[in-house]
Design an enzyme around this catalytic site. Structure first.
Site, short mmCIF file in Angstrom:
data_model
loop_
_atom_site.label_atom_id
_atom_site.label_comp_id
_atom_site.label_asym_id
_atom_site.label_seq_id
_atom_site.Cartn_x
_atom_site.Cartn_y
_atom_site.Cartn_z
N CYS A 88 0.81 -1.22 0.00
CA CYS A 88 0.00 0.00 0.00
C CYS A 88 0.84 1.27 0.00
O CYS A 88 0.36 2.33 -0.40
CB CYS A 88 -0.93 0.01 1.20
SG CYS A 88 -2.14 -1.34 1.19
N HIS A 140 -3.53 7.15 1.89
CA HIS A 140 -3.92 5.87 1.32
C HIS A 140 -5.32 5.54 1.80
O HIS A 140 -5.63 5.64 2.99
CB HIS A 140 -2.94 4.79 1.76
CG HIS A 140 -3.45 3.40 1.58
ND1 HIS A 140 -3.97 2.95 0.38
CD2 HIS A 140 -3.52 2.34 2.44
CE1 HIS A 140 -4.36 1.69 0.52
NE2 HIS A 140 -4.09 1.31 1.75
N ASN A 148 -10.44 0.09 -1.77
CA ASN A 148 -9.02 0.07 -1.44
C ASN A 148 -8.25 -0.69 -2.52
O ASN A 148 -8.31 -1.91 -2.59
CB ASN A 148 -8.83 -0.59 -0.07
CG ASN A 148 -7.37 -0.69 0.35
OD1 ASN A 148 -6.45 -0.45 -0.43
ND2 ASN A 148 -7.15 -1.06 1.61
#
Length: 327
Positions: free
Chosen positions: A114, A254, A284
């Site tokens: 991520c 994020h 996501n």
């Protein structure tokens, strides 16, 4: 050397298939509203059978290069942040560079989960400053093909998307990365993982297909670690830039989980209206969420010269970081 690296182009792309919560809640036997209440996600996009990682990345990169309006022969480097390359070997970046017509550019994949875009931006910023050539950073993932549909923790979160940024040399000291901070915590290595398929447990060992899917072993620990790492790195990056939270025009974290975004924003003292959020509509997509969010935010309300952006991420590894970027 007084060069800096400024953002001159942004782009993003998602697959055509939009998946609402109702479809996933029905498959997992969850009551309506369960996913949005716990994650903030209402929908996400998943790849169709013919979609490829390199295809998503190429479309996002093409949009960013079109916005940049420069000769593609000028590009010196393409970095592709991904956890889901088309193949284990070769890397996908050279194929994406070829499809984008970047004849003179180097290309390599970067596996940072991520936080991959944060690291890729840092490396590209250094390249632009050193070599006086533009660079393209693309973050892309097809996580829907790594979801274990029976595991609630991961099945409700992950999405497919790509985002891209073009950096170019600048002589303005206010452009590019003004402050940064990075972190890792290998003691939490197993919290988010794909257990098998790497060299430690190769396919030849006769592994179960479920072990090649994403798993989150302890969601509460992931939440606590992510909030702490993103908050700490953000504070350190601001300090390195000689700035404080009120100086940040927009915070682009994020998009892991809406509760994580809100907790980090509260920890830093950044008002909710200055936090860029795309998780509700896009889910996501790991490293792709920050450049996707940058592109969408710029399209809705263009970034203005002099704005200071704060970017932050944390993910599997655990690895994370934060950047203060001047527009």
């Amino acid at each position: 050397m007084n060069r800096t690296a400024r953002i001159i182009g942004l782009g993003h792309h998602v697959p055509a298939r939009k998946v609402g919560n109702a479809e996933i809640e029905a498959s997992l036997g969850l009551e309506p509203g369960w996913i949005e209440g716990r994650t903030g996600i209402r929908s996400r996009f998943w790849a169709e059978p013919g979609d490829t990682l390199s295809g998503l990345a190429t479309k996002a990169g093409d949009m960013a290069l079109g916005a940049a309006g420069i000769d593609r022969k000028e590009i010196g480097l393409l970095l592709l942040a991904t956890s889901t390359p088309d193949h284990l070997l070769p890397p996908s970046a050279p194929l994406v560079a070829h499809r984008l017509g970047l004849q003179m550019a180097g290309g390599v994949d970067l596996a940072g989960a991520c936080a991959g875009f944060i690291y890729a931006m840092t490396f590209a910023d250094g390249f632009v400053r050193l070599h006086n050539k533009p660079a393209v950073i693309i973050a892309a993932n097809i996580l829907s093909r790594r979801i274990n549909p029976a595991e609630r923790a991961s099945a409700v979160l992950f999405a497919d998307a790509a985002g891209a940024v073009v950096l170019a040399p600048s002589s303005d000291a206010g452009h590019g990365i003004l402050g940064s901070s990075f972190a890792s915590d290998g003691s939490a290595y197993g919290l988010i993982q794909i257990p098998a398929g790497g060299s430690n447990r190769p396919f030849s060992d006769g592994i179960d297909i479920a072990e090649t899917r994403m798993t989150i072993t302890n969601g509460r620990e992931v939440f606590a670690n992510a909030v702490e790492m993103m908050s700490r790195c953000s504070a350190e990056a601001l300090q390195a830039a000689g700035l404080s939270a009120p100086d940040v025009a927009r915070f682009v974290p994020h998009q892991a989980n809406a509760r994580i975004l809100n907790a980090v924003g509260k920890s830093l003292g950044i008002a909710n209206e200055r936090i860029v959020k795309t998780i509700a509509d896009y889910g996501n997509s790991s490293a792709a969420t920050i450049p996707l969010s940058l592109s969408i935010a710029h399209g809705a309300n263009p970034f203005q010269p002099g704005e200071k952006l704060l970017l932050a991420a944390a993910g599997a590894g655990l690895t994370g970081g934060a950047l203060v970027v001047g527009i």
